[in-house]
Design a protein around this motif. Sequence first.
Motif, PDB file in Angstrom:
ATOM      1  N   PRO A  23       0.821  -1.206   0.000  1.00 55.15           N
ATOM      2  CA  PRO A  23       0.000   0.000   0.000  1.00 55.15           C
ATOM      3  C   PRO A  23       0.863   1.269   0.000  1.00 55.15           C
ATOM      4  CG  PRO A  23      -0.762  -1.555   1.661  1.00 55.15           C
ATOM      5  CD  PRO A  23       0.549  -2.068   1.133  1.00 55.15           C
ATOM      6  N   THR A  24       0.546   2.180  -0.897  1.00 55.26           N
ATOM      7  CA  THR A  24       1.277   3.447  -0.999  1.00 55.26           C
ATOM      8  C   THR A  24       0.292   4.597  -1.036  1.00 55.26           C
ATOM      9  OG1 THR A  24       1.306   3.336  -3.426  1.00 55.26           O
ATOM     10  CG2 THR A  24       3.211   2.420  -2.261  1.00 55.26           C
ATOM     11  N   ARG A  25       0.823   5.769  -0.840  1.00 56.68           N
ATOM     12  CA  ARG A  25       0.032   6.991  -0.956  1.00 56.68           C
ATOM     13  C   ARG A  25       0.878   8.014  -1.702  1.00 56.68           C
ATOM     14  NH1 ARG A  25       0.224   9.451   5.176  1.00 56.68           N
ATOM     15  NH2 ARG A  25       2.480   9.579   5.283  1.00 56.68           N
ATOM     16  N   THR A  26       0.202   8.966  -2.346  1.00 58.71           N
ATOM     17  CA  THR A  26       0.889  10.005  -3.098  1.00 58.71           C
ATOM     18  C   THR A  26       0.559  11.353  -2.470  1.00 58.71           C
ATOM     19  OG1 THR A  26       0.658   8.676  -5.098  1.00 58.71           O
ATOM     20  CG2 THR A  26       1.245  10.986  -5.393  1.00 58.71           C
ATOM     21  N   ILE A  27       1.604  12.039  -2.046  1.00 52.40           N
ATOM     22  CA  ILE A  27       1.448  13.373  -1.464  1.00 52.40           C
ATOM     23  C   ILE A  27       2.321  14.317  -2.266  1.00 52.40           C
ATOM     24  CG2 ILE A  27       1.742  14.807   0.587  1.00 52.40           C
ATOM     25  CD1 ILE A  27       1.366  12.265   2.271  1.00 52.40           C
ATOM     26  N   GLU A  28       1.684  15.297  -2.901  1.00 49.41           N
ATOM     27  CA  GLU A  28       2.378  16.287  -3.722  1.00 49.41           C
ATOM     28  C   GLU A  28       3.289  15.610  -4.754  1.00 49.41           C
ATOM     29  OE1 GLU A  28       4.343  19.102  -1.185  1.00 49.41           O
ATOM     30  OE2 GLU A  28       2.515  19.554  -0.081  1.00 49.41           O
ATOM     31  N   GLY A  29       2.773  14.558  -5.390  1.00 51.93           N
ATOM     32  CA  GLY A  29       3.511  13.873  -6.442  1.00 51.93           C
ATOM     33  C   GLY A  29       4.565  12.891  -5.965  1.00 51.93           C
ATOM     34  N   VAL A  30       4.718  12.748  -4.654  1.00 54.91           N
ATOM     35  CA  VAL A  30       5.714  11.830  -4.103  1.00 54.91           C
ATOM     36  C   VAL A  30       4.991  10.585  -3.579  1.00 54.91           C
ATOM     37  CG1 VAL A  30       7.496  11.511  -2.345  1.00 54.91           C
ATOM     38  CG2 VAL A  30       7.228  13.733  -3.471  1.00 54.91           C
ATOM     39  N   VAL A  31       5.395   9.423  -4.104  1.00 53.10           N
ATOM     40  CA  VAL A  31       4.808   8.161  -3.673  1.00 53.10           C
ATOM     41  C   VAL A  31       5.615   7.618  -2.497  1.00 53.10           C
ATOM     42  CG1 VAL A  31       4.262   5.796  -4.370  1.00 53.10           C
ATOM     43  CG2 VAL A  31       4.055   7.651  -6.026  1.00 53.10           C
ATOM     44  N   SER A  32       4.894   7.271  -1.428  1.00 55.00           N
ATOM     45  CA  SER A  32       5.558   6.738  -0.236  1.00 55.00           C
ATOM     46  C   SER A  32       4.706   5.613   0.353  1.00 55.00           C
ATOM     47  CB  SER A  32       5.770   7.844   0.804  1.00 55.00           C
ATOM     48  OG  SER A  32       4.530   8.371   1.213  1.00 55.00           O
ATOM     49  N   PRO A  33       5.316   4.752   1.168  1.00 57.22           N
ATOM     50  CA  PRO A  33       4.523   3.687   1.806  1.00 57.22           C
ATOM     51  C   PRO A  33       3.422   4.284   2.677  1.00 57.22           C
ATOM     52  CG  PRO A  33       6.870   3.297   2.104  1.00 57.22           C
ATOM     53  CD  PRO A  33       6.728   4.662   1.515  1.00 57.22           C
ATOM     54  N   LYS A  34       2.276   3.660   2.631  1.00 52.03           N
ATOM     55  CA  LYS A  34       1.139   4.120   3.411  1.00 52.03           C
ATOM     56  C   LYS A  34       1.272   3.604   4.842  1.00 52.03           C
ATOM     57  CE  LYS A  34      -3.009   3.917   1.418  1.00 52.03           C
ATOM     58  NZ  LYS A  34      -4.320   3.345   0.978  1.00 52.03           N
ATOM     59  N   PRO A  35       1.073   4.462   5.847  1.00 56.32           N
ATOM     60  CA  PRO A  35       1.103   3.979   7.240  1.00 56.32           C
ATOM     61  C   PRO A  35      -0.029   2.976   7.470  1.00 56.32           C
ATOM     62  CG  PRO A  35       1.032   6.387   7.160  1.00 56.32           C
ATOM     63  CD  PRO A  35       0.833   5.892   5.770  1.00 56.32           C
TER      64      PRO A  35
END
Length: 136
Positions: A23-35
């Motif tokens: 699971p990932t999330r995108t914040i301001e175009g940056v993809v990171s692992p979702k907590p």
Amino acid sequence: MTIFLQSLDYQLWHIVVNGPRMPTRTIEGVVSPKPENEYNDNDFRMLQLNSKAKHVLFCAVGPNEFNRISSCDSAKEIMFVHEYELFFMHENESISDMFTHFTTIINSLKNLGKSYSNQELVRKILRYLPKSWTPK
């Protein structure tokens, strides 16, 4: 194994072939692992499918191979470790074909974060050369 996994849940085989989708999330175009506290039902389902696939594969192997694969994080990694462990050169296979096949397995494992020392790799190749190569 393909049919068995597909009969349990077709997505299990998809997880083995393609690897788990973390699971990932995108914040301001940056993809990171979702907590974990932000996981939705679909995220939990995908993680559960990977665990289920791992469980089926663990149950399908003997105790010696279980020790080699028990530290794997994904069902896909288990399959590649299994391929690595069962690797051998066929009687009518050329050395270059054998090396290409071996390199494909090793590169797949490296992409999943599992690596072996050069010494281990050389020993693996030398150990599984057919008997016709012994004099050489």
